[in-house]
Motif scaffolding. Structure first.
Motif, mmCIF file in Angstrom:
data_model
loop_
_atom_site.group_PDB
_atom_site.id
_atom_site.type_symbol
_atom_site.label_atom_id
_atom_site.label_comp_id
_atom_site.label_asym_id
_atom_site.label_seq_id
_atom_site.Cartn_x
_atom_site.Cartn_y
_atom_site.Cartn_z
ATOM 1 N N MET A 23 26.002 15.891 42.760
ATOM 2 C CA MET A 23 26.906 16.946 42.300
ATOM 3 C C MET A 23 26.359 18.302 42.727
ATOM 4 S SD MET A 23 27.991 15.532 38.520
ATOM 5 C CE MET A 23 29.329 16.710 38.330
ATOM 6 N N ALA A 24 27.266 19.234 42.968
ATOM 7 C CA ALA A 24 26.901 20.525 43.548
ATOM 8 C C ALA A 24 26.379 21.500 42.494
ATOM 9 C CB ALA A 24 28.110 21.141 44.251
ATOM 10 N N SER A 25 25.640 22.479 42.969
ATOM 11 C CA SER A 25 25.339 23.641 42.122
ATOM 12 C C SER A 25 26.632 24.426 41.948
ATOM 13 C CB SER A 25 24.276 24.515 42.791
ATOM 14 O OG SER A 25 24.708 24.936 44.079
ATOM 15 N N GLY A 26 26.692 25.278 40.948
ATOM 16 C CA GLY A 26 27.915 26.039 40.707
ATOM 17 C C GLY A 26 27.620 27.472 40.307
ATOM 18 N N ASP A 27 27.823 28.411 41.232
ATOM 19 C CA ASP A 27 27.576 29.829 40.963
ATOM 20 C C ASP A 27 28.891 30.605 41.014
ATOM 21 O OD1 ASP A 27 24.753 29.383 40.948
ATOM 22 O OD2 ASP A 27 24.768 29.412 43.135
ATOM 23 N N GLU A 28 28.954 31.704 40.271
ATOM 24 C CA GLU A 28 30.128 32.573 40.281
ATOM 25 C C GLU A 28 29.865 33.781 41.168
ATOM 26 O OE1 GLU A 28 31.142 33.725 36.338
ATOM 27 O OE2 GLU A 28 31.667 31.695 35.690
ATOM 28 N N VAL A 29 30.846 34.119 42.001
ATOM 29 C CA VAL A 29 30.731 35.267 42.897
ATOM 30 C C VAL A 29 31.755 36.313 42.475
ATOM 31 C CG1 VAL A 29 30.831 36.062 45.284
ATOM 32 C CG2 VAL A 29 30.002 33.744 44.776
ATOM 33 N N HIS A 30 31.280 37.490 42.123
ATOM 34 C CA HIS A 30 32.141 38.596 41.710
ATOM 35 C C HIS A 30 31.918 39.779 42.652
ATOM 36 C CE1 HIS A 30 33.035 36.667 37.777
ATOM 37 N NE2 HIS A 30 31.817 36.176 37.940
ATOM 38 N N ILE A 31 32.987 40.251 43.287
ATOM 39 C CA ILE A 31 32.895 41.348 44.251
ATOM 40 C C ILE A 31 33.897 42.432 43.866
ATOM 41 C CG2 ILE A 31 33.166 42.023 46.675
ATOM 42 C CD1 ILE A 31 32.446 39.149 47.435
ATOM 43 N N THR A 32 33.435 43.659 43.781
ATOM 44 C CA THR A 32 34.303 44.798 43.489
ATOM 45 C C THR A 32 34.308 45.734 44.687
ATOM 46 O OG1 THR A 32 33.769 44.646 41.130
ATOM 47 C CG2 THR A 32 34.770 46.701 41.906
ATOM 48 N N VAL A 33 35.489 45.951 45.262
ATOM 49 C CA VAL A 33 35.656 46.821 46.429
ATOM 50 C C VAL A 33 36.238 48.158 45.961
ATOM 51 C CG1 VAL A 33 36.737 47.085 48.692
ATOM 52 C CG2 VAL A 33 36.062 44.801 47.873
ATOM 53 N N LYS A 34 35.596 49.245 46.347
ATOM 54 C CA LYS A 34 36.051 50.569 45.929
ATOM 55 C C LYS A 34 36.269 51.474 47.145
ATOM 56 C CE LYS A 34 33.916 50.587 41.344
ATOM 57 N NZ LYS A 34 33.046 51.317 40.397
ATOM 58 N N GLY A 35 37.296 52.302 47.055
ATOM 59 C CA GLY A 35 37.602 53.246 48.124
ATOM 60 C C GLY A 35 38.544 54.334 47.630
ATOM 61 N N LYS A 36 39.074 55.089 48.542
ATOM 62 C CA LYS A 36 40.022 56.145 48.195
ATOM 63 C C LYS A 36 41.421 55.567 48.238
ATOM 64 C CE LYS A 36 41.764 60.662 49.646
ATOM 65 N NZ LYS A 36 41.717 61.707 50.709
ATOM 66 N N GLY A 37 42.055 55.458 47.074
ATOM 67 C CA GLY A 37 43.405 54.937 47.021
ATOM 68 C C GLY A 37 44.425 56.009 47.348
ATOM 69 N N GLY A 38 45.684 55.610 47.319
ATOM 70 C CA GLY A 38 46.729 56.599 47.583
ATOM 71 C C GLY A 38 48.053 55.956 47.898
ATOM 72 N N HIS A 39 48.923 56.747 48.543
ATOM 73 C CA HIS A 39 50.279 56.302 48.855
ATOM 74 C C HIS A 39 50.252 55.285 49.992
ATOM 75 C CE1 HIS A 39 54.564 56.327 49.438
ATOM 76 N NE2 HIS A 39 54.729 57.285 48.520
ATOM 77 N N ALA A 40 50.883 54.144 49.762
ATOM 78 C CA ALA A 40 50.857 53.072 50.754
ATOM 79 C C ALA A 40 51.567 53.454 52.050
ATOM 80 C CB ALA A 40 51.493 51.815 50.168
ATOM 81 N N ALA A 41 52.450 54.471 51.995
ATOM 82 C CA ALA A 41 53.151 54.913 53.199
ATOM 83 C C ALA A 41 52.286 55.804 54.080
ATOM 84 C CB ALA A 41 54.438 55.645 52.803
ATOM 85 N N MET A 42 51.104 56.195 53.551
ATOM 86 C CA MET A 42 50.221 57.068 54.324
ATOM 87 C C MET A 42 48.814 56.473 54.377
ATOM 88 S SD MET A 42 51.479 60.843 53.062
ATOM 89 C CE MET A 42 51.239 60.514 51.321
ATOM 90 N N PRO A 43 48.657 55.301 54.989
ATOM 91 C CA PRO A 43 47.367 54.614 54.990
ATOM 92 C C PRO A 43 46.269 55.388 55.708
ATOM 93 C CG PRO A 43 48.887 53.584 56.543
ATOM 94 C CD PRO A 43 49.686 54.553 55.729
ATOM 95 N N HIS A 44 46.674 56.327 56.607
ATOM 96 C CA HIS A 44 45.654 57.091 57.337
ATOM 97 C C HIS A 44 44.934 58.102 56.453
ATOM 98 C CE1 HIS A 44 49.359 59.444 57.353
ATOM 99 N NE2 HIS A 44 48.629 60.537 57.608
ATOM 100 N N THR A 45 45.458 58.310 55.246
ATOM 101 C CA THR A 45 44.843 59.282 54.342
ATOM 102 C C THR A 45 43.938 58.618 53.294
ATOM 103 O OG1 THR A 45 46.665 59.214 52.751
ATOM 104 C CG2 THR A 45 46.865 60.775 54.608
ATOM 105 N N LEU A 46 43.777 57.340 53.379
ATOM 106 C CA LEU A 46 43.030 56.627 52.334
ATOM 107 C C LEU A 46 42.180 55.528 52.942
ATOM 108 C CD1 LEU A 46 44.858 53.825 52.041
ATOM 109 C CD2 LEU A 46 46.373 55.365 50.798
ATOM 110 N N ASN A 47 41.440 54.836 52.079
ATOM 111 C CA ASN A 47 40.698 53.640 52.474
ATOM 112 C C ASN A 47 41.424 52.441 51.869
ATOM 113 O OD1 ASN A 47 38.095 55.705 51.478
ATOM 114 N ND2 ASN A 47 38.424 55.214 53.635
#
Length: 399
Positions: free
Chosen positions: A189-213
């Motif tokens: 039987m396998a080992s069992g680990d939990e992977v938690h990843i939080t990605v952060k950036g500059k949000g904004g208007h989806a119509a202007m992706p060049h202004t955000l991350n």
């Protein structure tokens, strides 16, 4: 002598079968969550007292370790483990002895494990004249909840005196015919680990992706890139799974969120590569996020180690099972990517962890961890008798 001992155990198993059923049904009606097994512990203690078997309570909180000595203590020390905890599931099995507790159910067969070990206790006690050494009965709490009762038992040193030479565990398997058992030497039987990843950036208007991350794009690319850990980094001979089942970004059709959260599971069969994989996950996730102008934090929560079945111990147990049940009722199983805290024992002691079939003859046997889970109670006769027979096979006996 082996044949006569074999028949003795079979006869005892038949005789005490009604008691084992009563144990299982009481435990099933009175389930308790991980590390809350107070009533369960009291019930087991009362039964051990009836058998005049000495024991220690309060192990890892609610656990019990009982000691049965043979006609002398010159032989080996064999540990026999059963878990006691239930799951936070509302039962829907239709059984007359269904759970009395709202939202709590023995949906993984731990009631059967504990009831069977009580049966083993009675068998070993009644044939003490046939074996030497010491049997340790480990009634373990908290298998279903991290950090796992096994890890706490080892941390407390509860198995240091006496120290087991081997530890044996068994577990129900709904897909297997009742009366059959299955073994798997080596990686099981396998080992069992939990992977938690939080990605952060500059949000904004989806119509202007060049202004955000674009955190959503970065998180998506992280999931894709991390698949290379399994396909291109880990050796193909080591079973490994990295899956993400949760992605959360609280944006909208026209909003790119500032934060996206990922959660997944890492399963593998090699403790050395388990650590290497975690390093690669951190590196790939951070570099991928950076490529999209984002940052990320990675939190990998260590779970249970892999279950490794000692080849010699498992082969001998398999041979004993073939003698007790017949070769046609003994199966060699595949590896499983599910996890079990029995893995802690297998990292410290020579161990074997096998399955016994509980498939119903006519009714549907619900899957493990479901509200409909049930088992063929005739399987408990096999579970108690076989475990007692295997235990004696490792003790210094006249058989």
């Amino acid at each position: 002598m082996r044949q006569s001992l074999l028949e003795r155990i079979r006869q005892l198993s038949d005789q005490i079968y009604p008691e084992i059923i009563n144990h299982r049904r009481w435990l099933h009606q009175n389930p308790e969550l991980s590390f809350e097994e107070v009533q369960t512990s009291e019930y087991i203690a009362n039964e051990l007292n009836k058998l005049k078997i000495p024991f220690k309570k309060g192990i890892a909180g609610t656990g019990i370790i009982a000691t049965i000595e043979g006609k002398s203590t010159n032989g080996p020390v064999v540990g026999l483990r059963a878990d006691m905890d239930a799951l936070p599931i509302q039962e829907n099995s239709g059984l007359e002895f269904s759970s009395k507790k709202e939202g709590v159910m023995h949906a993984c067969g731990h009631d059967a494990h504990s009831a069977s070990l009580l049966g083993v206790a009675k068998i070993l006690t009644q044939i003490k004249d046939s074996w030497e050494g010491t049997a340790l009965l480990i009634f373990q709490p908290g298998e279903e909840k991290f950090p796992g009762g096994a890890s706490l038992i080892l941390k407390e040193g509860a198995l240091n005196d006496p120290k087991p030479d081997i530890i044996i565990g068994q577990h129900v398997l709904p897909e297997m015919e009742s009366g059959n058992v299955g073994f798997k030497p080596g990686m099981y039987m396998a080992s069992g680990d939990e992977v938690h990843i939080t990605v952060k950036g500059k949000g904004g208007h989806a119509a202007m992706p060049h202004t955000l991350n674009d955190t959503v794009l970065a998180a998506s690319q992280i999931v894709v890139a991390l698949q290379q850990v399994v396909s291109r980094i880990v050796p193909a001979t080591i079973p490994t799974v990295l899956s993400f089942g949760h992605i959360e970004g609280k944006g909208a059709t026209n909003i790119i969120p500032e934060t996206v959260y990922l959660a997944g599971t890492l399963r593998t069969m090699n403790e050395e590569w388990r650590e290497k994989i975690k390093t690669k996950i951190r590196e790939i996730a951070k570099h991928t996020a950076s490529a999209y102008g984002c940052e990320c934090t990675i939190d990998i929560k260590d779970g249970y180690p892999m279950v490794f079945n000692n080849e010699l111990v498992t082969q001998k147990a398999l041979e004993m099972a073939s003698v007790y049940l017949g070769q046609d009722q003994v199966e060699v199983m595949d590896t499983r990517m599910t996890a079990e805290d029995f893995g802690y024992y297998s990292q410290e002691f020579p161990c074997t962890f096998y399955r016994f079939g509980v498939k119903q003859k006519h009714d549907i046997t619900g899957a493990l961890h479901t509200p409909q889970f049930n088992l063929n109670e005739e399987s408990l006769k096999t579970a108690s008798g076989l475990m007692a027979f295997i235990a004696i096979g490792f003790l210094n006996t006249q058989s």
